[in-house]
Design a protein around this motif. Structure first.
Motif, PDB file in Angstrom:
ATOM      1  N   LEU A 244      34.118   0.165 -35.810  1.00  0.00           N
ATOM      2  CA  LEU A 244      34.098   0.072 -34.354  1.00  0.00           C
ATOM      3  C   LEU A 244      32.962   0.900 -33.770  1.00  0.00           C
ATOM      4  CD1 LEU A 244      35.357  -0.827 -31.671  1.00  0.00           C
ATOM      5  CD2 LEU A 244      36.937   1.115 -31.854  1.00  0.00           C
ATOM      6  N   LEU A 245      32.748   2.086 -34.294  1.00  0.00           N
ATOM      7  CA  LEU A 245      31.678   2.944 -33.780  1.00  0.00           C
ATOM      8  C   LEU A 245      30.304   2.331 -34.018  1.00  0.00           C
ATOM      9  CD1 LEU A 245      32.951   6.499 -34.797  1.00  0.00           C
ATOM     10  CD2 LEU A 245      32.824   5.535 -32.496  1.00  0.00           C
ATOM     11  N   ILE A 246      30.115   1.690 -35.162  1.00  0.00           N
ATOM     12  CA  ILE A 246      28.835   1.038 -35.444  1.00  0.00           C
ATOM     13  C   ILE A 246      28.584  -0.089 -34.445  1.00  0.00           C
ATOM     14  CG2 ILE A 246      27.590  -0.376 -37.137  1.00  0.00           C
ATOM     15  CD1 ILE A 246      28.935   1.272 -39.327  1.00  0.00           C
ATOM     16  N   VAL A 247      29.640  -0.776 -34.051  1.00  0.00           N
ATOM     17  CA  VAL A 247      29.511  -1.829 -33.044  1.00  0.00           C
ATOM     18  C   VAL A 247      29.234  -1.225 -31.669  1.00  0.00           C
ATOM     19  CG1 VAL A 247      30.720  -3.692 -31.848  1.00  0.00           C
ATOM     20  CG2 VAL A 247      30.961  -3.443 -34.329  1.00  0.00           C
ATOM     21  N   VAL A 248      29.987  -0.204 -31.314  1.00  0.00           N
ATOM     22  CA  VAL A 248      29.885   0.370 -29.969  1.00  0.00           C
ATOM     23  C   VAL A 248      28.505   0.966 -29.715  1.00  0.00           C
ATOM     24  CG1 VAL A 248      30.764   2.170 -28.428  1.00  0.00           C
ATOM     25  CG2 VAL A 248      32.355   0.801 -29.778  1.00  0.00           C
ATOM     26  N   VAL A 249      27.975   1.716 -30.676  1.00  0.00           N
ATOM     27  CA  VAL A 249      26.694   2.385 -30.424  1.00  0.00           C
ATOM     28  C   VAL A 249      25.557   1.374 -30.261  1.00  0.00           C
ATOM     29  CG1 VAL A 249      27.392   4.473 -31.652  1.00  0.00           C
ATOM     30  CG2 VAL A 249      26.166   2.679 -32.891  1.00  0.00           C
ATOM     31  N   GLN A 250      25.738   0.167 -30.768  1.00  0.00           N
ATOM     32  CA  GLN A 250      24.700  -0.853 -30.607  1.00  0.00           C
ATOM     33  C   GLN A 250      24.929  -1.743 -29.388  1.00  0.00           C
ATOM     34  OE1 GLN A 250      23.139  -2.577 -34.579  1.00  0.00           O
ATOM     35  NE2 GLN A 250      25.253  -2.003 -35.046  1.00  0.00           N
ATOM     36  N   MET A 251      26.178  -1.953 -29.016  1.00  0.00           N
ATOM     37  CA  MET A 251      26.497  -2.916 -27.969  1.00  0.00           C
ATOM     38  C   MET A 251      26.680  -2.295 -26.595  1.00  0.00           C
ATOM     39  SD  MET A 251      26.328  -5.695 -29.585  1.00  0.00           S
ATOM     40  CE  MET A 251      26.807  -6.668 -28.159  1.00  0.00           C
ATOM     41  N   TRP A 252      27.069  -1.043 -26.524  1.00  0.00           N
ATOM     42  CA  TRP A 252      27.283  -0.400 -25.221  1.00  0.00           C
ATOM     43  C   TRP A 252      25.976   0.283 -24.820  1.00  0.00           C
ATOM     44  CZ3 TRP A 252      30.433   4.564 -23.871  1.00  0.00           C
ATOM     45  CH2 TRP A 252      30.643   4.604 -22.485  1.00  0.00           C
ATOM     46  N   SER A 253      25.249  -0.306 -23.906  1.00  0.00           N
ATOM     47  CA  SER A 253      23.891   0.125 -23.591  1.00  0.00           C
ATOM     48  C   SER A 253      23.795   1.582 -23.107  1.00  0.00           C
ATOM     49  CB  SER A 253      23.251  -0.819 -22.569  1.00  0.00           C
ATOM     50  OG  SER A 253      24.025  -0.912 -21.402  1.00  0.00           O
ATOM     51  N   PRO A 254      24.723   2.113 -22.280  1.00  0.00           N
ATOM     52  CA  PRO A 254      24.588   3.525 -21.884  1.00  0.00           C
ATOM     53  C   PRO A 254      24.608   4.470 -23.092  1.00  0.00           C
ATOM     54  CG  PRO A 254      26.120   2.412 -20.428  1.00  0.00           C
ATOM     55  CD  PRO A 254      25.843   1.455 -21.546  1.00  0.00           C
ATOM     56  N   LEU A 255      25.512   4.218 -24.025  1.00  0.00           N
ATOM     57  CA  LEU A 255      25.575   5.062 -25.218  1.00  0.00           C
ATOM     58  C   LEU A 255      24.347   4.844 -26.092  1.00  0.00           C
ATOM     59  CD1 LEU A 255      27.120   7.045 -27.002  1.00  0.00           C
ATOM     60  CD2 LEU A 255      28.338   5.089 -28.007  1.00  0.00           C
TER      61      LEU A 255
ATOM     62  N   LYS B 155      30.044  -6.717 -18.805  1.00  0.00           N
ATOM     63  CA  LYS B 155      30.629  -6.778 -17.465  1.00  0.00           C
ATOM     64  C   LYS B 155      30.150  -5.609 -16.615  1.00  0.00           C
ATOM     65  CE  LYS B 155      34.820  -9.247 -18.876  1.00  0.00           C
ATOM     66  NZ  LYS B 155      36.288  -9.185 -18.998  1.00  0.00           N
ATOM     67  N   ARG B 156      29.894  -5.888 -15.344  1.00  0.00           N
ATOM     68  CA  ARG B 156      29.258  -4.889 -14.487  1.00  0.00           C
ATOM     69  C   ARG B 156      30.097  -3.623 -14.340  1.00  0.00           C
ATOM     70  NH1 ARG B 156      26.803  -5.972  -8.389  1.00  0.00           N
ATOM     71  NH2 ARG B 156      25.872  -3.883  -8.127  1.00  0.00           N
ATOM     72  N   PHE B 157      31.393  -3.790 -14.123  1.00  0.00           N
ATOM     73  CA  PHE B 157      32.272  -2.635 -13.956  1.00  0.00           C
ATOM     74  C   PHE B 157      33.168  -2.440 -15.179  1.00  0.00           C
ATOM     75  CE2 PHE B 157      31.391  -4.114  -9.598  1.00  0.00           C
ATOM     76  CZ  PHE B 157      30.747  -2.975  -9.113  1.00  0.00           C
ATOM     77  N   GLY B 158      33.752  -3.520 -15.646  1.00  0.00           N
ATOM     78  CA  GLY B 158      34.655  -3.416 -16.790  1.00  0.00           C
ATOM     79  C   GLY B 158      33.958  -3.024 -18.068  1.00  0.00           C
ATOM     80  N   GLY B 159      32.647  -3.281 -18.165  1.00  0.00           N
ATOM     81  CA  GLY B 159      31.920  -2.949 -19.389  1.00  0.00           C
ATOM     82  C   GLY B 159      31.921  -1.466 -19.678  1.00  0.00           C
ATOM     83  N   ALA B 160      31.792  -0.652 -18.636  1.00  0.00           N
ATOM     84  CA  ALA B 160      31.797   0.800 -18.830  1.00  0.00           C
ATOM     85  C   ALA B 160      33.153   1.280 -19.315  1.00  0.00           C
ATOM     86  CB  ALA B 160      31.428   1.499 -17.524  1.00  0.00           C
TER      87      ALA B 160
END
Length: 370
Positions: A273-284, A226-231
């Motif tokens: 959760l961290l393994i998912v986040v570091v791969q799925m959240w593009s800024p991180l 999501k453009r805004f909610g994703g962050a």
């Protein structure tokens, strides 16, 4: 399968956290007490022990991240089209054991400096590395010594690597049952002090996550995209994951003797959760894919293997304190870089060549059999 640099970086930060854990705890009675959830005096020790600052020097939890990551990465490797068991086992053994053998030699050399305990030092500190313990550590499985203290985790890594087909079978056929039973085993293992039950199920979490990764991506990708909610979603998930890593220190003091057993599932969920986040959240993901983080990830195994005897050495050279901790950290980082280029990278490339040659040799046979 494209190499996920952000996962390497996550492993690198975990290795750095283990280094700081040993450097701080071995040089401070206050922080040693904090690890055991005992009260500490002073503003700085309290902040380091019972605030988010503890995230920078987590010991056990960082090793658990190694375990879950190994389950995830090796399962993803086994899903590739060119994977073969004939090449996997030799290359995996070479990848693990060659750097360990070199690290044992390096550790033995540090013990040529006299390790003489004084009344003010922790009497459990290792003071020698005799040949029988060297031979025991070279095997890894069956128990390891404290002279190269980090090897305790490598024995579980080896056992998991050898048992990977069983893990894959269980993770694919009974994912929910295996996760539930694995978490129960972890809790019982910590409560009853059974090391195999405490650690081996942790790899299964990574196996299940990798086996059903496409399904996970399908469900969570829209939230991150999501453009805004994703962050907001990504930042919130990162905060929750980091807080979960600290569950033992944030919740443990009020849980008494059940503190570790109760918080283990929370921490393992946070690691997942961290393994998912570091791969799925593009800024991180982009941040963790930057060269400094990538190099830290590449050299993480070297850093993990070499740092402990160096930190212990400076306890005897300089006596416990701030100077000893700082010297141990700095020299460990420098030695790890040299060790990576001289030992680990050549060993890794040799293991890769071995895997490639064995894979190419087995493919014609498999094609003919079909």
């Amino acid at each position: 399968m494209r190499r996920r640099f952000e996962l390497d970086s996550l492993r690198g930060m975990a290795a750095l956290s283990v280094l700081l854990y040993h450097a701080l705890a071995l040089n401070s009675d206050q922080l040693t007490a904090a690890i055991q959830l005992r009260p500490v005096d002073g503003v700085l020790p309290q902040l380091l022990a019972y605030s988010p600052l503890h995230l920078f020097w987590l010991g056990g939890e960082s090793v658990w991240l190694f375990f879950v990551l190994s389950g995830f990465v090796l399962t993803r490797l086994a899903q590739t089209t060119l994977f073969s068991w004939q090449s996997y086992y030799p290359s995996r053994v070479l990848r693990l054991y060659l750097p360990v053998a070199a690290a044992i030699v390096l550790a033995w050399l540090t013990y040529t400096y006299p390790h003489v305990l004084t009344p003010t030092m922790d009497q459990l500190l290792p003071t020698s590395y005799p040949p029988p313990l060297v031979l025991q550590d070279l095997l890894l499985v069956g128990g390891t010594s404290t002279s190269l203290g980090v090897l305790w985790s490598l024995q579980w890594e080896v056992i998991f690597s050898l048992a990977l087909p069983l893990y894959l079978l269980v993770g694919r056929r009974w994912p929910v049952l295996s996760l539930v039973s694995g978490l129960i085993l972890c809790v019982l293992g910590w409560k009853l002090n059974v090391a195999s039950a405490s650690y081996l199920p942790m790899f299964l979490i990574g196996v299940v996550l990798a086996t059903h990764w496409n399904r996970v991506v399908k469900h969570v990708e829209p939230a991150f995209a999501k453009r805004f909610g994703g962050a907001i979603f990504g930042a919130a998930a990162l905060v929750v994951g980091c807080a979960g890593m600290l569950a033992y220190y944030l919740l443990g003091p009020s849980l008494g003797e059940w503190s570790r057993a109760v918080t283990v599932p929370i921490t393992l969920a946070a690691i997942t959760l961290l393994i998912v986040v570091v791969q799925m959240w593009s800024p991180l993901s982009r941040v963790l894919s930057m060269p400094p983080f990538r190099f830290l990830g590449r050299a993480s195994y070297s850093l993990y293997l070499v740092h402990m005897p160096i930190v212990v050495l400076f306890l005897f050279v300089l006596k416990p304190g701030v100077l000893s901790a700082a010297a141990g950290v700095l020299v460990s980082l420098l030695v790890a870089v040299v060790f990576y280029y001289v030992v680990e990278r050549p060993a890794h490339r040799f293991a890769q060549r071995t895997r490639k040659q064995l894979t190419e040799a087995t493919l014609p046979q498999e094609s003919a059999a079909r």
